[in-house]
Design an enzyme around this catalytic site. Sequence first.
Site, short mmCIF file in Angstrom:
data_model
loop_
_atom_site.label_atom_id
_atom_site.label_comp_id
_atom_site.label_asym_id
_atom_site.label_seq_id
_atom_site.Cartn_x
_atom_site.Cartn_y
_atom_site.Cartn_z
N CYS A 131 -3.28 2.65 0.73
CA CYS A 131 -3.42 1.22 0.41
C CYS A 131 -4.67 0.64 1.08
CB CYS A 131 -2.16 0.46 0.80
SG CYS A 131 -2.07 -1.17 0.07
N HIS A 156 2.57 3.57 -0.98
CA HIS A 156 2.92 3.79 0.43
C HIS A 156 4.00 4.86 0.60
CE1 HIS A 156 0.77 0.25 1.95
NE2 HIS A 156 1.19 -0.38 0.87
N GLU A 169 4.70 6.16 3.19
CA GLU A 169 5.29 5.92 4.53
C GLU A 169 6.44 4.91 4.48
OE1 GLU A 169 2.49 4.59 3.50
OE2 GLU A 169 1.99 2.72 4.55
#
Lengths: 252, 295
Positions: free
Chosen positions: A86, A199, A201
């Site tokens: 990002c 993302h 994560e």
Amino acid sequence: MVAGPVKLRVGVLALQGSFREHMTLLRRIPGVEPVEVRTKEELDSVAGLIIPGGESTTMALVAERWGLIPELRSFAASQRPIWGTCAGLIFLANRASGMKEGGQALLGGLDCMVQRNFFGAQINSFETQLPAPPCLPRSSDASDTFRAVFIRAPAITETGEGVEVLAEYRLTEEEQAAQGHDSVAVAVRSGPLLATAFHPELTQDSRWHELFVQMVQQHAADAAAAAAAAPAPDPFAKLGRAPNRPADLPFY
Amino acid sequence: MAEQQRGTQAVKVGLAQMLKGGVIMDVVTPEEARIAEEAGAVAVMALERVPADIRRNGGVARMSDPQMIKEIKAAVTIPVMAKARIGHFVEAQILEAVGIDYIDESEVLTPADDVHHINKHTFKVPFVCGCRDLGEALRRIAEGAAMIRTKGEAGTGNVVEAVRHARAVQGAIRQLQTMDDDELYVYAKEIRAPVELVRQTKALGRLPVVNFAAGGVATPADAALMMQLGMDGVFVGSGIFKSGDPAKRARAIVQAVTHYNDPAVLAEVSCDLGEPMVGIDVREKGFKSYAQRSE
């Protein structure tokens, strides 16, 4: 004390944003020692670096204030792998639009055009399932799709030669009308650089982290000298006070 | 390809996760918003009056004019937040229609409903809410808040209440972690929170959403104090634009939040910041608490 096998030190740029989420997923991968990177010394000690999601303007300003931009450039020049998610993708792109007035510091190296906040405001943020590219490791999760979470995300609107597109997102009709594109690239790889607009994560899926760790392992094996890693600096050494950070957030 | 889903919990909490380790600044004009962005703010809170002025002027404080919010949105690329009154779900609907990135259901504005908060599950835009303790935080999360901030006392420039609320939340979580699972039912009843969220908080060792500090942060040292107490980031309201050199103070607070654990850096960024905002002692006679406006 018995010294264990030397672990692969993978850094996460910890200036702002979702760096602890990256650390959590890296911890799950055997043989990896995740390192929060805020200083030149910490940056020098790692074999690969993740630039997390966050506000790219903030990260650029904090990095600039402490002279970290030239250090990051020389890190990239050393061909050690870097993965931007990002905001990190915006850092790596050679060209970007939709920047704040006066522009912002970029690292560059990835031959592509990125549009910041491509999908608009938070109300247009979304998640979806995308086809998993063949290079994504299948050991921890064999499914053919992966969960992609886009938060005020950028998109890659043009890629240069030698940039491998790993994932594309097909725009909805509403988005096509607003953007004049049919689809955009959302994950690309070029040499030692990996970049994703979404993302990983923020999910339970560690396959993108495994892919990046493979890239770092490959590079570290090639550069055998990197084996003699320095001991980790203790981020709390300056303070003489026990860490008081809460644990990590849940995954949704 | 699979359908895209907007407004999921991952997407709502996700934006707050991107703001972690950052500073969210109150601004009243597009020019101030630009100064905040230039200083490294992760987001701005668009307001007609900062809390210090709301305190001074008195009267009923409401949602800002949407036109002014639109102008601030147009001036910056970072996320823009705005405040709705507690329980005023129509103000929230309007802010969602304007395309605001986050809504603060805030006790700094005059509450519109003194019993109920907004049912935040019915919105696609995420909400941040204030709390003074663990029970209040979990009640807001149960209503759909995707981010929490400790209340402190906005517009005072006095960090004491922010510290009290942060310690209350963190202390209760530490206490919770030592409890037997059998004890959680009564504990949930005592703190008036859903037992499922209590159980999740115990398992995680933290609130299940991002938690920022707010209400009284005026200096880089205040900001780093809140970070060392375990907060994920800070809101700075009146502390920046009610000080002598807002741009410089804003930059210093941003640096202090990243390097909150490094006293040498904190010393460096704390130098020559000019006049801080004038503070208010919350123990003074006639002090009006905003934090106690809702529970």
